[in-house]
Design a protein around this motif. Structure first.
Motif, PDB file in Angstrom:
ATOM      1  N   PHE A 199       0.824  -1.207   0.000  1.00  0.00           N
ATOM      2  CA  PHE A 199       0.000   0.000   0.000  1.00  0.00           C
ATOM      3  C   PHE A 199       0.863   1.264   0.000  1.00  0.00           C
ATOM      4  O   PHE A 199       0.503   2.276  -0.620  1.00  0.00           O
ATOM      5  N   ARG A 200       1.978   1.219   0.717  1.00  0.00           N
ATOM      6  CA  ARG A 200       2.850   2.392   0.762  1.00  0.00           C
ATOM      7  C   ARG A 200       3.464   2.707  -0.598  1.00  0.00           C
ATOM      8  O   ARG A 200       3.691   3.872  -0.935  1.00  0.00           O
ATOM      9  N   TRP A 210      -1.000   1.896  -3.936  1.00  0.00           N
ATOM     10  CA  TRP A 210      -2.258   1.530  -3.306  1.00  0.00           C
ATOM     11  C   TRP A 210      -3.182   0.769  -4.246  1.00  0.00           C
ATOM     12  O   TRP A 210      -3.989  -0.073  -3.799  1.00  0.00           O
ATOM     13  N   LYS A 211      -3.060   0.992  -5.559  1.00  0.00           N
ATOM     14  CA  LYS A 211      -3.904   0.277  -6.509  1.00  0.00           C
ATOM     15  C   LYS A 211      -3.583  -1.224  -6.492  1.00  0.00           C
ATOM     16  O   LYS A 211      -4.480  -2.068  -6.528  1.00  0.00           O
ATOM     17  N   GLY A 234      -2.283  -2.730  -3.979  1.00  0.00           N
ATOM     18  CA  GLY A 234      -2.753  -3.186  -2.682  1.00  0.00           C
ATOM     19  C   GLY A 234      -4.223  -3.556  -2.702  1.00  0.00           C
ATOM     20  O   GLY A 234      -4.633  -4.585  -2.144  1.00  0.00           O
TER      21      GLY A 234
END
Length: 410
Positions: free
Chosen positions: A221-222, A225-226, A228
């Motif tokens: 995510f860091r 985010w897509k 993730g």
């Protein structure tokens, strides 16, 4: 290119044989652990005959787990002096002699053949899991028998806890740099092994997989985010698929939560409740024998006696160990055995803390596994874990060119 002498050719061939036998040791760890002692003996013989240079000072360094393996074996020898059950003591000493032999075998592992041996682990995990998945599919399609409705039918080679955890370890090693170079192949291996690990219904494997997955998901995510979100959707679809095929994983997890939250419902016949009661029994024994324990061969006898005193008749009849390797060593040897065992894990964590994240996850998974199983008391867990810990403590090659060069051709 200079010609090699016959002695040099013979030396290199013997070293290659050692690497191949060590790889077969890992393979047998997944499919036939009873063959491991013979292969280990052969490997050590070839290692000694090959006259490979061995850094004995490295083995005796307290920062390496090998010295603590040897110390742990000597603590068993001391514990044999005050054991009442001499027959089980002799069996235990003969069984755990690998604590002395495997450190010697570890000296034959170098940074060059480490990658090959890690590939053996991943390959053995994929082979054994594929066989189990294929068998399940054949049983369902041609025999109308769903092996996933029973807890023990999916795992063909080992007990489900060992099988699930070892497959999860294979999935983690696939992401160690240089082990599986192609990204698509890595994710294929991950999918096969994680799916198989979940289908064993092993709580240790499922919980470890979820925790490691959540930790890595935060990192994803860091960075993106897509990706993730796609991983979360994929994980939910995977969980739904497993839950559609069989309700066993969810049922076992709910049963575990109920046993932990309401210990009155944790009976002796429930695997979760039985573990909790066995841990309580082991802790009560440890309080009275905290320094040197009850003796190398007297663990089960003492556990049975205390279970009978507590009124746990079913557990006493089963004659179980502590189902927690840390507690099992505490009962048998007290601090005399617990300290070197803890140091084996501490030194391995220390040596992999910064160098290799996936290797670190492997160690953490094994520690969690040993908190729920006395895995060093069985052939399936003892040799495989010691070999794996020895392998993880060899410094990893960092040169990308060296990583993909086959060490048997060196």
């Amino acid at each position: 290119m200079a010609l090699l002498s016959w002695e040099e050719i013979k030396k290199r061939n013997l070293q290659s044989i050692v690497t191949c036998i060590a790889g077969l040791l890992f393979l047998c760890g997944f499919v036939f652990p009873k063959l491991q002692p013979l292969l280990m003996a052969l490997c050590i013989v070839f290692l000694l005959v090959s006259r490979q240079e061995k850094d004995w000072k490295k083995m005796l360094d307290w920062k390496k787990p090998w010295v603590w393996m040897i110390v742990l074996y000597f603590s068993h020898l001391i514990g044999a002096l005050y054991s009442a059950n001499s027959s089980f003591t002799s069996f235990d000493l003969g069984f755990k002699v690998g604590l002395v032999f495997i450190p010697v075998l570890a000296l034959g592992v170098t940074s060059k053949n480490k990658v090959v041996l890690q590939r053996f682990v991943v390959g053995a995990a994929v082979l054994s899991s594929t066989i189990c998945l294929a068998n399940a599919l054949i049983q369902i399609l041609f025999y109308q028998h769903n092996v996933l409705l029973m807890e023990d039918e999916f795992s063909l080679f080992l007990h489900r806890s060992y099988q699930g955890v070892f497959w999860l370890i294979g999935a983690l090693l696939a992401f160690v740099p240089g082990v599986v170079p192609k990204p698509k192949m890595r994710f294929t291996v991950l999918l096969v092994l994680v799916c198989a690990a979940f289908l064993t219904f092993s709580k240790a494997a499922i919980i470890s997989g979820i925790l490691i997955g959540m930790g890595n998901l935060l990192r994803v995510f860091r960075s993106n985010w897509k990706v993730g979100v796609m991983v979360i959707v994929g994980a939910l679809l995977f969980a739904w698929m497993i839950d559609t095929i069989t309700l066993k994983p969810r049922a076992r997890m709910m049963q575990m939560i109920e046993s932990v939250s309401n210990q009155e419902s944790a009976g002796e016949t429930n695997s979760n409740g039985a573990r909790i009661l066995m841990w309580q029994t082991a802790l009560s024994i440890t309080k009275n024998h905290c320094l040197v324990g009850v003796g190398t061969g007297d663990v089960k006898d003492e556990m049975r006696r205390v279970n009978e005193e507590k009124g746990y008749k079913d557990l006493a009849a089963l004659n179980l160990n502590a189902h927690n390797q840390f507690l099992n060593f505490s009962v048998a040897l007290g601090l005399l055995g617990l300290f070197p065992f803890v140091m084996i894990w501490f030194t391995t964590l220390r040596n992999n803390w910064k160098e290799n994240r996936m290797a670190l996850y492997v160690v953490i998974t094994l520690i969690f596994f040993n908190l729920t199983e006395s895995s060093f008391e069985s052939e399936a867990g003892f040799i495989f874990q010691l070999l794996l810990l020895s392998l993880l403590n060899v410094k990893q090659v960092t040169n990308a060119q060296d990583l993909n060069r086959h060490p048997l051709s060196q």
